[in-house]
Design a protein around this motif. Structure first.
Motif, PDB file in Angstrom:
ATOM      1  N   ILE A 274       9.482 -25.981 -12.379  1.00  0.00           N
ATOM      2  CA  ILE A 274       9.394 -27.401 -12.043  1.00  0.00           C
ATOM      3  C   ILE A 274      10.427 -27.718 -10.971  1.00  0.00           C
ATOM      4  N   VAL A 275       9.989 -28.438  -9.934  1.00  0.00           N
ATOM      5  CA  VAL A 275      10.856 -28.747  -8.796  1.00  0.00           C
ATOM      6  C   VAL A 275      10.412 -30.080  -8.206  1.00  0.00           C
ATOM      7  N   PRO A 276      11.323 -30.888  -7.693  1.00  0.00           N
ATOM      8  CA  PRO A 276      10.883 -32.129  -7.047  1.00  0.00           C
ATOM      9  C   PRO A 276      10.112 -31.839  -5.769  1.00  0.00           C
ATOM     10  N   SER A 277       9.168 -32.725  -5.456  1.00  0.00           N
ATOM     11  CA  SER A 277       8.431 -32.619  -4.203  1.00  0.00           C
ATOM     12  C   SER A 277       9.202 -33.285  -3.071  1.00  0.00           C
ATOM     13  N   PHE A 278      10.059 -34.230  -3.403  1.00  0.00           N
ATOM     14  CA  PHE A 278      10.870 -34.925  -2.393  1.00  0.00           C
ATOM     15  C   PHE A 278      12.140 -34.120  -2.155  1.00  0.00           C
ATOM     16  N   THR A 279      12.026 -33.109  -1.285  1.00  0.00           N
ATOM     17  CA  THR A 279      13.130 -32.203  -1.021  1.00  0.00           C
ATOM     18  C   THR A 279      12.821 -31.419   0.241  1.00  0.00           C
ATOM     19  N   PHE A 280      13.777 -30.611   0.676  1.00  0.00           N
ATOM     20  CA  PHE A 280      13.557 -29.721   1.807  1.00  0.00           C
ATOM     21  C   PHE A 280      12.695 -28.538   1.362  1.00  0.00           C
TER      22      PHE A 280
ATOM     23  N   PRO B 264      10.022 -36.951   5.666  1.00  0.00           N
ATOM     24  CA  PRO B 264       8.873 -37.806   5.962  1.00  0.00           C
ATOM     25  C   PRO B 264       7.583 -37.382   5.274  1.00  0.00           C
ATOM     26  N   ARG B 265       7.521 -36.150   4.783  1.00  0.00           N
ATOM     27  CA  ARG B 265       6.297 -35.672   4.140  1.00  0.00           C
ATOM     28  C   ARG B 265       6.656 -34.855   2.907  1.00  0.00           C
ATOM     29  N   PRO B 266       6.256 -35.304   1.723  1.00  0.00           N
ATOM     30  CA  PRO B 266       6.581 -34.567   0.495  1.00  0.00           C
ATOM     31  C   PRO B 266       5.993 -33.162   0.508  1.00  0.00           C
ATOM     32  N   MET B 267       6.620 -32.283  -0.248  1.00  0.00           N
ATOM     33  CA  MET B 267       6.181 -30.887  -0.258  1.00  0.00           C
ATOM     34  C   MET B 267       4.754 -30.729  -0.786  1.00  0.00           C
ATOM     35  N   HIS B 268       4.366 -31.525  -1.765  1.00  0.00           N
ATOM     36  CA  HIS B 268       3.041 -31.323  -2.369  1.00  0.00           C
ATOM     37  C   HIS B 268       1.908 -31.729  -1.435  1.00  0.00           C
TER      38      HIS B 268
ATOM     39  N   GLN C 160      23.084 -29.635  -0.859  1.00  0.00           N
ATOM     40  CA  GLN C 160      23.674 -30.854  -0.307  1.00  0.00           C
ATOM     41  C   GLN C 160      24.771 -31.435  -1.191  1.00  0.00           C
ATOM     42  N   SER C 161      24.841 -31.011  -2.443  1.00  0.00           N
ATOM     43  CA  SER C 161      25.724 -31.684  -3.401  1.00  0.00           C
ATOM     44  C   SER C 161      26.955 -30.876  -3.792  1.00  0.00           C
ATOM     45  N   PHE C 162      27.205 -29.740  -3.130  1.00  0.00           N
ATOM     46  CA  PHE C 162      28.431 -29.016  -3.451  1.00  0.00           C
ATOM     47  C   PHE C 162      29.628 -29.910  -3.126  1.00  0.00           C
ATOM     48  N   GLY C 163      30.539 -29.994  -4.063  1.00  0.00           N
ATOM     49  CA  GLY C 163      31.669 -30.908  -3.932  1.00  0.00           C
ATOM     50  C   GLY C 163      31.545 -32.138  -4.807  1.00  0.00           C
ATOM     51  N   SER C 164      30.350 -32.373  -5.344  1.00  0.00           N
ATOM     52  CA  SER C 164      30.128 -33.506  -6.243  1.00  0.00           C
ATOM     53  C   SER C 164      30.448 -33.103  -7.680  1.00  0.00           C
ATOM     54  N   THR C 165      30.411 -34.089  -8.578  1.00  0.00           N
ATOM     55  CA  THR C 165      30.639 -33.817  -9.995  1.00  0.00           C
ATOM     56  C   THR C 165      29.653 -34.599 -10.844  1.00  0.00           C
ATOM     57  N   TRP C 166      29.467 -34.101 -12.064  1.00  0.00           N
ATOM     58  CA  TRP C 166      28.693 -34.813 -13.083  1.00  0.00           C
ATOM     59  C   TRP C 166      29.513 -34.816 -14.372  1.00  0.00           C
ATOM     60  N   LYS C 167      29.906 -35.997 -14.818  1.00  0.00           N
ATOM     61  CA  LYS C 167      30.769 -36.146 -15.992  1.00  0.00           C
ATOM     62  C   LYS C 167      32.030 -35.294 -15.848  1.00  0.00           C
ATOM     63  N   GLY C 168      32.572 -35.277 -14.649  1.00  0.00           N
ATOM     64  CA  GLY C 168      33.806 -34.559 -14.384  1.00  0.00           C
ATOM     65  C   GLY C 168      33.642 -33.073 -14.139  1.00  0.00           C
ATOM     66  N   GLN C 169      32.433 -32.560 -14.269  1.00  0.00           N
ATOM     67  CA  GLN C 169      32.176 -31.134 -14.081  1.00  0.00           C
ATOM     68  C   GLN C 169      31.672 -30.884 -12.670  1.00  0.00           C
ATOM     69  N   GLN C 170      32.236 -29.886 -12.017  1.00  0.00           N
ATOM     70  CA  GLN C 170      31.937 -29.619 -10.620  1.00  0.00           C
ATOM     71  C   GLN C 170      30.527 -29.054 -10.430  1.00  0.00           C
TER      72      GLN C 170
END
Length: 374
Positions: free
Chosen positions: A80-86, A320-324, A166-176
């Motif tokens: 399972i993967v989002p369609s709104f992505t590179f 501009p165009r979803p993967m699906h 794109q999200s390296f450097g971010s955190t979720w609930k304090g976890q890298q």
């Protein structure tokens, strides 16, 4: 006004002396592939995010493929993967003969919507596809809701791969980011918050088996040496010079992340309440790889971009165009009920200049140009 969309020149001016010294050191020792700077970088990244293993590689796409090989993904299995992505997020499964199963994203964060996972799984089950995992994508810098996604994965016996290109450097609930899924892949493409001067990437995991497979597959499936092959692999090594550049950039990474947050805060102050700005989830921090707004329904986005361009304000559209809806991916499963949020976002998102060196005066000019162009 010369206002770059991403200002690598300003960053380079800050670190140029250090970059030159590090590149000269590589030229002096002459180990251009998997040299000592590569190991130094891997150790520094591991220390920064708390991952047991960091395996550098030649691109973010190769990082995804190495991670999937480490997870044991087999042809015919679904992820399972989002369609709104590179494209790389879905492409990594397809090149291995497995099947991306496209799922819906959250309208505010642009990330995989945990509420949409059952519809994606049902669509795959209806086609007798064995779903074995979920790839979440920290789009534009903010990690996906890994808490709810992991809970769904655990219930259904699935693994989670975090695409943190794109999200390296971010955190979720304090976890890298780098430790949020069973394995993480990231990219060092030049435009990324932590980018080199070419292509590069890394796999991060606490799983010894995944790390062993990724290290082997990075060099043609090597065993004890490069002439002993234990499995089918690839060429996915990080050049030593790129590792040297990344070490220099890593020294200012936290400072730049703080500056990116200040830029995002200023945009919110300038544009909040006037247009749909990207919210930050309560449990998240963001690396703010991009600052992506949503234009009002019915807006001619291309006309807005043209008017802003005439004012020397650059913009971009991701994606501009979803993967699906792309020709190579039309045959893959789509979540039951369709992907209406994804399709609406593809027609309404607009990325504004975002980098750590934007001044308040420049941001005011961006905001003024945007509002006068609507």
């Amino acid at each position: 006004m010369d206002l770059p969309f991403i200002d690598l020149a300003a960053q380079q001016a800050r670190i140029r002396d250090d970059v030159d010294k590090r590149i000269a050191a590589v030229l002096n020792h002459g180990t251009y592939i998997l040299g000592p700077e590569v190991k130094e970088l891997e150790a520094a990244l591991a220390e920064r995010c708390g991952a047991t293993h960091v395996i550098s590689c030649s691109s973010g796409t190769d990082a995804l493929i190495l991670a999937l090989l480490g997870l044991g993904l087999r042809p015919g299995q679904g992820v399972i993967v989002p369609s709104f992505t590179f494209a790389a997020s879905a492409e990594a499964m397809a090149v291995l003969g497995s099947l991306p199963v496209f799922a819906e994203v959250d309208a505010a964060t642009y990330n995989l919507d945990a509420d949409g996972l059952p519809a994606a799984l049902s669509a795959a089950n209806a086609q007798n596809i064995e779903v074995v995992g979920i790839m979440c994508v920290g789009l534009f810098g903010q990690p996906a809701d890994i808490t709810r996604i992991s809970a769904f994965a655990d219930t259904h016996g699935l693994w989670v791969l975090d695409d943190a290109a794109q999200s390296f450097g971010s955190t979720w609930k304090g976890q890298q980011a780098g430790t949020l899924g069973r394995v993480t892949a990231t990219s060092f493409f030049p435009a990324k918050p932590l980018g080199c001067y070419g292509d590069g990437g890394a796999v991060l995991t606490d799983d010894d088996n995944i790390a062993e497979i990724a290290i082997s597959c990075r060099v043609h499936g090597q065993g004890r040496d490069k002439y002993e092959n234990e499995r089918i692999g690839m060429t996915a090594r990080l050049d030593t010079i790129q590792a040297a550049i990344l070490l220099s950039k890593l020294s200012i990474f936290d400072d730049e992340l703080a500056a990116r947050q200040q830029v995002a805060d200023r945009y919110q102050s300038l544009l909040g309440g006037k247009i749909t700005t990207p919210p930050l989830a309560q449990d998240a921090t963001s690396s703010w790889a991009q600052y992506v707004i949503q234009l009002p329904d019915g807006t001619d986005r291309q006309a807005v971009q043209s008017r802003m361009g005439a004012k020397d304000i650059p913009t971009a559209v991701y994606y501009p165009r979803p993967m699906h809806t792309q020709p190579p991916y039309l045959r893959y499963p789509v979540a039951e009920g369709g992907l209406s949020v994804t399709e609406r976002l593809a027609g309404s998102v607009l990325a504004l200049p975002m980098h750590p060196y934007l001044t308040p005066e420049q941001q005011e000019q961006v905001a003024d140009a945007l509002m006068s162009s609507l």
